[in-house]
Design an enzyme around this catalytic site. Structure first.
Site, PDB file in Angstrom:
ATOM      1  N   SER A  50       0.849  -1.202   0.000  1.00 19.79           N
ATOM      2  CA  SER A  50       0.000   0.000   0.000  1.00 19.79           C
ATOM      3  C   SER A  50       0.882   1.247   0.000  1.00 19.79           C
ATOM      4  O   SER A  50       2.104   1.159   0.229  1.00 19.79           O
ATOM      5  CB  SER A  50      -0.876   0.002   1.254  1.00 19.79           C
ATOM      6  OG  SER A  50      -0.050   0.183   2.402  1.00 19.79           O
ATOM      7  N   ASP A  82      -1.200  -1.854  -4.034  1.00 21.66           N
ATOM      8  CA  ASP A  82      -2.565  -1.930  -3.510  1.00 21.66           C
ATOM      9  C   ASP A  82      -3.141  -0.511  -3.427  1.00 21.66           C
ATOM     10  O   ASP A  82      -2.515   0.394  -2.868  1.00 21.66           O
ATOM     11  CB  ASP A  82      -2.494  -2.573  -2.110  1.00 21.66           C
ATOM     12  CG  ASP A  82      -3.853  -2.969  -1.577  1.00 21.66           C
ATOM     13  OD1 ASP A  82      -4.760  -3.212  -2.382  1.00 21.66           O
ATOM     14  OD2 ASP A  82      -3.985  -3.055  -0.329  1.00 21.66           O
ATOM     15  N   HIS A 211     -11.662  -7.224  -2.317  1.00 20.25           N
ATOM     16  CA  HIS A 211     -10.918  -6.562  -1.233  1.00 20.25           C
ATOM     17  C   HIS A 211     -11.645  -6.836   0.072  1.00 20.25           C
ATOM     18  O   HIS A 211     -12.758  -7.351   0.093  1.00 20.25           O
ATOM     19  CB  HIS A 211     -10.869  -5.045  -1.491  1.00 20.25           C
ATOM     20  CG  HIS A 211      -9.876  -4.664  -2.525  1.00 20.25           C
ATOM     21  ND1 HIS A 211      -8.751  -3.950  -2.234  1.00 20.25           N
ATOM     22  CD2 HIS A 211      -9.821  -4.926  -3.856  1.00 20.25           C
ATOM     23  CE1 HIS A 211      -8.055  -3.775  -3.341  1.00 20.25           C
ATOM     24  NE2 HIS A 211      -8.673  -4.359  -4.348  1.00 20.25           N
ATOM     25  N   GLY A 212     -11.006  -6.433   1.167  1.00 16.46           N
ATOM     26  CA  GLY A 212     -11.676  -6.502   2.468  1.00 16.46           C
ATOM     27  C   GLY A 212     -12.131  -7.908   2.822  1.00 16.46           C
ATOM     28  O   GLY A 212     -13.216  -8.104   3.360  1.00 16.46           O
ATOM     29  N   SER A 214     -10.767 -10.270   4.924  1.00 16.29           N
ATOM     30  CA  SER A 214     -10.330 -10.946   6.149  1.00 16.29           C
ATOM     31  C   SER A 214     -11.537 -11.532   6.886  1.00 16.29           C
ATOM     32  O   SER A 214     -12.641 -10.997   6.815  1.00 16.29           O
ATOM     33  CB  SER A 214      -9.581  -9.965   7.060  1.00 16.29           C
ATOM     34  OG  SER A 214      -8.255  -9.798   6.589  1.00 16.29           O
ATOM     35  N   ASN A 254      -8.012 -10.303  -1.234  1.00 12.89           N
ATOM     36  CA  ASN A 254      -7.090  -9.427  -0.485  1.00 12.89           C
ATOM     37  C   ASN A 254      -7.214  -9.635   1.025  1.00 12.89           C
ATOM     38  O   ASN A 254      -8.309  -9.518   1.585  1.00 12.89           O
ATOM     39  CB  ASN A 254      -7.429  -7.961  -0.773  1.00 12.89           C
ATOM     40  CG  ASN A 254      -6.906  -7.502  -2.107  1.00 12.89           C
ATOM     41  OD1 ASN A 254      -6.551  -8.305  -2.962  1.00 12.89           O
ATOM     42  ND2 ASN A 254      -6.864  -6.196  -2.298  1.00 12.89           N
ATOM     43  N   ASP A 256      -5.345  -8.512   4.689  1.00 14.78           N
ATOM     44  CA  ASP A 256      -4.384  -7.751   5.489  1.00 14.78           C
ATOM     45  C   ASP A 256      -4.718  -7.856   6.978  1.00 14.78           C
ATOM     46  O   ASP A 256      -3.893  -8.282   7.799  1.00 14.78           O
ATOM     47  CB  ASP A 256      -4.384  -6.283   5.041  1.00 14.78           C
ATOM     48  CG  ASP A 256      -3.298  -5.476   5.736  1.00 14.78           C
ATOM     49  OD1 ASP A 256      -2.475  -6.074   6.454  1.00 14.78           O
ATOM     50  OD2 ASP A 256      -3.262  -4.249   5.575  1.00 14.78           O
TER      51      ASP A 256
HETATM   52  P1  13P Z   1      -8.862  -6.649   5.020  1.00 13.00           P
HETATM   53  O1  13P Z   1      -8.824  -5.408   5.842  1.00 13.00           O
HETATM   54  O2  13P Z   1     -10.191  -7.337   5.103  1.00 13.00           O
HETATM   55  O3  13P Z   1      -7.758  -7.586   5.334  1.00 13.00           O
HETATM   56  O4  13P Z   1      -8.689  -6.223   3.480  1.00 13.00           O
HETATM   57  C1  13P Z   1      -7.433  -5.904   2.949  1.00 13.00           C
HETATM   58  C2  13P Z   1      -7.503  -5.283   1.600  1.00 13.00           C
HETATM   59  O5  13P Z   1      -8.522  -5.271   0.934  1.00 13.00           O
HETATM   60  C3  13P Z   1      -6.279  -4.687   1.080  1.00 13.00           C
HETATM   61  O6  13P Z   1      -6.478  -4.051  -0.130  1.00 13.00           O
HETATM   62  O1  G3H Z   2      -6.767  -1.838   1.979  1.00 19.79           O
HETATM   63  C1  G3H Z   2      -5.882  -1.450   2.740  1.00 19.79           C
HETATM   64  C2  G3H Z   2      -4.864  -2.358   3.295  1.00 19.79           C
HETATM   65  O2  G3H Z   2      -5.345  -3.046   4.416  1.00 19.79           O
HETATM   66  C3  G3H Z   2      -3.583  -1.609   3.557  1.00 19.79           C
HETATM   67  O3  G3H Z   2      -3.649  -0.906   4.747  1.00 19.79           O
HETATM   68  O4  G3H Z   2      -2.976   1.381   3.999  1.00 19.79           O
HETATM   69  O5  G3H Z   2      -2.811   0.713   6.421  1.00 19.79           O
HETATM   70  O6  G3H Z   2      -1.230  -0.241   4.729  1.00 19.79           O
HETATM   71  P1  G3H Z   2      -2.595   0.336   4.992  1.00 19.79           P
HETATM   72 ZN    ZN Z   3      -8.378  -3.097  -0.388  1.00 20.98          ZN
END
Ligand code: 13P
Ligand code: G3H
Ligand code: ZN
Length: 312
Positions: A50, A82, A211-212, A214, A254, A256
């Site tokens: 990111s 990202d 995305h998103g 988790s 994705n 994170d």
């Molecule tokens: P999470 O916050 O659900 O792990 O998503 C991460 C993400 O989409 C990074 O681009």
């Molecule tokens: O979508 C965002 C990711 O979780 C990256 O998070 O911008 O805090 O590195 P960050």
């Molecule tokens: Zn994302």
């Protein structure tokens, strides 16, 4: 093995009914934990960076660490930007050795999103780099942008967006969101599979990105809180829903927040059990192992990409 783009990865994933994990990386231990898991599972991998990660670790360090991971594992790995916010950051990553970028024009109007995405695609493709675009907006926090509610992707827009921009993959909004708090306490997690199905019908064979994604597994929140943390109840996307999406058009998932949570739980537990410890290697070793376990769990429970790395 050199860095690969996402093109061949996605073609195989689409046909094979699995997805590639795109894991956010910020330092050496995270990269090592992810790549050790992928090596043991023989899984293809996307490591994504990111704007915040570039600011934290510096672009050059992350590129060199990922190059080291490829030399160490011989895995097909794509290095991906990202949420690229503008043309300049995409260009900087393309010029700086990334094999894939995301241009996130989802906060712009449809026409401005098309114009910006097309500009990035032209530059990226001229340099052999693949591009992910986004239509619709996820709720949640990412970098400095805090979006209160979803704007689900309108399937009627996807063909025009893809044909006019030339993007290689498309992130869509179907109810996933960034961060650990994806649903309100007591709310039942739900995704708009009807939107995903309609998008897939309109774009046959085309790779879709979530995305998103988790899952925010409760035992990790419990460990954080047991050892001095103070996280409110968090609800993520159930793993079986993500697995269902990966069987179809979703080729990139994705993740994170689940890595952050696993790492934080391991460090808190270690420091609570060994309060006198002040050697970072002692608490970063279990953190790296926790990342590895989490990535293996995702490869098996969510992605279904075990054994798909070589030959790619
Ligand atoms: P999470 O916050 O659900 O792990 O998503 C991460 C993400 O989409 C990074 O681009
Ligand atoms: O979508 C965002 C990711 O979780 C990256 O998070 O911008 O805090 O590195 P960050
Ligand atoms: Zn994302």
């Amino acid at each position: 093995m050199a860095l690969v783009t996402t093109k061949e990865m996605f073609e195989k994933a689409y046909k094979g009914g699995y997805a590639i994990g795109a894991f956010n990386v910020n330092n050496m231990e995270i990269i090592q934990g992810i790549t050790e898991a992928a090596m043991e599972e023989n899984a293809p991998l996307i490591l994504q960076v990111s704007a915040g990660a570039r600011k934290y670790a510096k672009h050059i360090y992350l590129v060199k660490l990922v190059e080291a991971a490829i030399a160490d594992t011989n895995l097909p790995i794509a290095l991906h930007l990202d949420h690229g916010a503008d043309f300049e950051i995409c260009k900087s990553c393309i010029d700086g050795g990334f094999s894939s970028v995301m241009i996130d024009g989802s906060h712009h109007s449809f026409l401005d999103n098309i114009a910006l995405t097309k500009q990035v695609v032209e530059y990226a493709h001229a340099h052999g780099v693949t591009v992910e675009g986004e239509l619709g907006q996820l709720a949640g926090i990412e970098d400095d942008v805090n979006v209160a509610s979803h704007s689900y992707t309108d399937p009627a827009q996807v063909e025009e967006f893809v044909s006019k921009t030339g993007v290689d993959s498309l992130a869509i909004a179907i109810g996933t969101s960034h961060g650990a708090f994806k649903f309100k306490p007591g709310q039942k997690p739900e995704l708009r599979f009807d939107i995903l199905d309609e998008v897939s019908k309109r774009l046959p064979g085309f790779p879709i990105v979530l995305h998103g994604a988790s899952s925010v597994i409760p035992e990790f929140v419990a460990t954080v809180n047991k050892y001095g943390g103070n996280m409110p109840d968090a609800i993520g996307i159930p793993e079986e829903m993500l697995r269902q999406a990966a069987l179809g058009a979703v080729c990139k998932v994705n993740i994170d927040s689940d890595l952050r949570l696993a790492m934080t739980a391991a460090i808190r537990e270690h420091l609570a059990l060994y309060p006198g410890d002040f050697d970072p290697r002692q608490y970063l070793s279990p953190a790296r192992a926790a990342i590895k376990d989490m990535v293996k769990r995702k490869i098996v429970n969510v992605l279904g990409c075990s054994g798909k790395a070589n030959p790619l």
